[in-house]
Each structure stands twice: as C-alpha cells, then as structure tokens.
Enzyme design. Structure first.
Site, short mmCIF file in Angstrom:
data_model
loop_
_atom_site.label_atom_id
_atom_site.label_comp_id
_atom_site.label_asym_id
_atom_site.label_seq_id
_atom_site.Cartn_x
_atom_site.Cartn_y
_atom_site.Cartn_z
N ASP A 1 0.85 -1.18 0.00
CA ASP A 1 0.00 0.00 0.00
C ASP A 1 0.89 1.23 0.00
OD1 ASP A 1 -2.28 1.87 0.86
OD2 ASP A 1 -3.28 -0.07 0.90
N HIS B 1 -3.21 5.92 3.87
CA HIS B 1 -4.10 4.85 3.41
C HIS B 1 -3.64 3.49 3.90
CE1 HIS B 1 -5.87 2.13 0.29
NE2 HIS B 1 -6.90 2.97 0.34
N SER C 1 -11.29 -0.37 -0.32
CA SER C 1 -9.99 -0.48 0.35
C SER C 1 -10.16 -0.84 1.81
CB SER C 1 -9.22 0.84 0.25
OG SER C 1 -8.72 1.07 -1.03
#
Length: 497
Positions: free
Chosen positions: A178, A232, A411
C-alpha cells in the site's frame, strides 16, 4: 526533445532491416515523442511458470514455494543476463525481476530501436505512474473518530465471537502492499513482525519499492524502516490486525503478525512497484535486497490498490501472471473491487479483474452495498465477481500520528477479509498454503439474508437474490461462521451450510 513516431519507426528499420519487431506499447512511443525518454518494462518471451517436477501437486506448500522461487530465479538469471549486461554497458538504469521475467529500464529512442528487435524480447510496455483512486472520505451520520471500543465492522462480521473462542490470528502473517505503514502506531506496533517487544529489525518484514525517480513524497526513497507518506496503508493495516491493547479494537485478527511493502509514492504506483512488492512477498529479503527467503512469505496479502488500464496501466499478462504465481505458491491474495460503482460492470482495474484474486466489495452498517462499490460482471472472468462483500463505509481505523479516523472504500472492506482469513488459519493451520480452500469456506459461510442494493436490482442477468451474483458475490463475510467451518471437529456447533 521531440521525436515523431514516423522517425522512430524509421529508426527501428535503419538499425535492424528486415527484423521482426517486438510489440511496443503506444504509450512508450508517446513518451519518447514528448520527452525523449520512457520508463518501460521489457518483457521477455518466456513468461510461463516453471514446472516443479519432480515435486507432485500434493507436495507440502513450503517445499513447492521454495522450488518455485528457485526455478523463477534461475530462469531470470539465465535469460536476462545478456540483456542486463547490454543495458549496463550503455549506462541504462535498470532493475531485474524474476517473479515476472522482465527488466524495468529508462530508455531513449536508440535503446528502444535496438530492444524492439532483440532476440528474446516479446514486448516493451509502459510503466506509468498511476494515482490511487479513493471513495468519498466521509459519509453523513458516521460515528466520530473518538475511541469507540470494538469497531462496528469488526463486530458486524462476528470477529469477537472468534476471539472469545481463543482464535485471534496467532501464528499467521498478513502482508500488506500500500502507501506504506506507520509501524509504531499504538494499534500496530505489537503486531509488526519486525518488533520483538524491545527492539525493531526490519529485515524481511519491510520493503520499500519506491526508488529515486518516483514522485516526491514525505518518506523519500528506499526507506529503511516502514513509512507511510499518505495514511491509506496504515488505515488498512489497522483493520486487518490493529489493536492498541485498550479500547481501540479496530482489527479483525489482532493476534496475527503483519509485514509491509510500499508500492505507492504519495498515492502513485506503477506496474513495476506492484510487481516488486509481490516479488518481495514471495521471498522477503534482507535490508539490502539480498538473500530472498520464501520461508518468510506471508500467508495472506491484502491489496487495496488498483492498476487501471484507462490511466495507462500495463495491459499485458505480466501483473496477472504475478498474482497467479503468488496464489500457486500458496498465498491467499485478497483484492479490493474498486470504487467505480454503482454501475454494473464497474470492476475495471487489476488485480480485481484476475481470476486468481479474491475480490471484495463494500457494505454499510445495515448490510447495504455502498454506491461506490464496484460491481460485476468482469469480462472473461471464470466466476461471479466480487467474491464477497464486507464493511467498507465509515470504517474507523489507525491513521498517521498515532490517531484514529474513518475512511470509506472497498480499500476498507478488503482488510476485513484478510483478517478473517487469518482467523481461519489460526483455527486450522492446515489451511495455510491452500488459498482455494480458504476462498471456498469464505464463500460458503457468507451471510445472504438481509443484503440489499439500493442502486441495482441485478447485474449481468443475475438478481441480488441469486447466489452468487455480480453485486454481492456469495454474500457478506461472517468471521465466526468461517472459523467454525474451518474447524468442524473443534467446535461442536460447527457451521452447517
């Protein structure tokens, strides 16, 4: 420097009259015409996975994984040697891969002309920088980001029932690729494989695929310790394994260990960074990138990223081959469906488009499929997609600065599934190395009653009441049912379905 396509083509045949040219992506030609240089992946002819004779298909997963890595590395060493030497002799910066039989390089028109007719080169593909596409960050009516105990999605899928039975993910390793990770976040530090309780060693627990030349970012390049320049990645890791030992019960499998690879710089990845992280997961290395060892590979990889062809992602078989190889090596590969819903046929981006991936859509707290969640069907797919759905709207998890906040997206749904897979492997370690069995149990135990789609009644000719379908797949995941089904001899009230 401007170089017109006609002149470029003429250069090919001036260098190599009568030669059979390799396939060259139009994006490569466009980059050369605009900038005089292009970042490319040079794909060699031989992309087949090596046969593992004399190992049988039933050989132990660890033995098969080691044999596969050895065969892939040996092939790359043999077939890439001359090409690598040629690039080096011309001062061309390049990076070799063995998971995919390819070399990344930054080339000019002269090199392209020579490479296009070089024996053994099948394709010269673009390696563009692609931005992460997120769902809406906030949804009206969400719970605040303050401490709330067990996060709603974790409770919704009944992970606490598994914890109460002593199943927390112990002995299982989850890999995440990620934007990076804040490894010492209070909810993540104890679970990081590189932390032994008193000191950190990042060897084989962290890799940074972001090198000089990538977009500017707060972590720099080749970060020696886990770093997240976006937030994220930290959020997704919190959902698959996060727990601060107090009130912040944000993770599905708080007893699992996690390792990480950064495949995006400031939210921008490339096909090469995605491949590099997948290769590292299959055989994690020391900090210098040496001594790859498949015995340190994770059991599960959580993938909350997409590589869209619409934005220039490589459209050949290289990424699909990489994912398939990981799965054949016994790794459960979970992928976000994408945030391009609510239209049908909106699962558009790799790796969610690959049959080898286990694809996840998103739901709200009321088991409604979210508007942003991408839906199937996927053209050419062997099965209905997504495989399952999971909580993905207003999910509270870890964020940078030792804080907690809510995000929305497939996600956020994907690490819920990675966490459930870890619980299943804790309950039944024999599931490790057998991703197909894990996938089958997750599908069989998914909740179907009460699932709604406020936006679509059907997709691809299948209504929401037909299971599986292209909106919810087999249904919304149920951690406790999956754990019971994984261990029918342990839990007397095991799942019956």
């Amino acid at each position: 420097m401007k170089l017109h396509k006609a002149l470029l083509c003429a250069a090919f045949w001036w260098f190599f009259p009568g030669a059979q040219a390799a396939e060259v992506d139009h994006a490569v030609e466009a980059a050369l015409a605009a900038r005089g240089a292009a970042d490319v992946l040079i794909l060699l002819d031989d992309q087949a996975r090596p046969a593992l004779t004399p190992l049988s298909p039933t050989a132990a997963p660890r033995l098969r994984r080691r044999a596969l890595v050895e065969a892939l590395r040996d092939r790359a060493a043999l077939q890439q040697a001359a090409l690598g030497d040629w690039l080096a002799s011309r001062g061309v910066a390049h990076r070799r891969f063995w998971l995919v039989n390819a070399i990344q390089a930054s080339i000019g028109p002269v090199e392209l002309a020579a490479l296009s007719t070089r024996e053994g080169v099948a394709r010269i593909a673009a390696n563009p920088s692609i931005a992460l596409r997120l769902a809406p960050a906030s949804v009206p009516g969400l719970r605040p980001a303050a401490t709330t105990g067990v996060e709603w999605g974790v409770a919704k899928i009944r992970a606490p029932e598994a914890w109460a039975a002593g199943v927390t993910g112990q002995g299982v390793v989850i890999g995440g690729q990620d934007t990076g990770y804040q490894w010492d976040h209070p909810a993540l530090k104890a679970q990081y494989r590189g932390w032994n309780g008193s000191s950190a060693s990042h060897a084989r627990s962290w890799h940074d695929a972001i090198h000089p030349g990538a977009p500017a970012n707060n972590c720099g390049y080749d970060a020696p310790a886990p770093c997240d320049d976006h937030g994220h990645g930290t959020h997704t890791a919190g959902t698959f394994a996060g727990d601060d030992g107090g009130a912040n019960r944000i993770g599905v499998a708080p007893g699992a260990r996690w390792i990480g690879c950064r495949n995006m710089a400031a939210g921008n990845g490339t096909p090469a960074t995605y491949i590099e992280c997948m290769q590292w997961f299959l055989a994690p290395t020391d900090p210098a990138g040496n001594d790859p060892d498949p015995d340190y590979a994770p059991d599960i990889i959580s993938n909350s990223w997409g590589c869209p062809a619409s934005e220039g992602c490589t459209v050949g078989n290289e990424l699909a081959g990489a994912v398939q190889t990981l799965v054949e090596a016994g790794i459960f590969f979970v992928a976000a469906a994408g945030n391009d819903g609510s239209t049908c046929g909106s699962i558009l981006d790799a790796p969610a488009t690959y049959d080898a991936s286990f694809v996840v859509g998103a739901t709200t707290a009321t088991d409604a499929i979210t508007g942003f969640s991408s839906r199937g069907p996927v053209a050419g797919a062997a099965a209905a997609r997504p495989d399952v759905i999971a909580p993905g709207s207003g999910v509270r998890s870890a964020v940078l600065g030792n804080a907690y906040s809510s995000m929305s997206g497939t996600s956020m749904a994907t690490p819920h599934v990675a966490g459930v897979a870890a619980l299943m492997m804790d309950a039944n370690p024999a599931l490790k190395g057998h991703p197909q069995e894990v996938a089958a149990l997750l599908r069989a135990t998914a909740v179907r009653d009460g699932i709604t789609d406020p936006y679509r009644t059907s997709c691809g000719g299948l209504s929401l009441g037909t299971w599986p379908n292209h909106q919810a797949g087999w249904g919304r995941i149920d951690a406790w049912a999956a754990v019971q089904a994984a261990t029918p001899d342990v839990f007397s009230d095991g799942f019956e379905g």
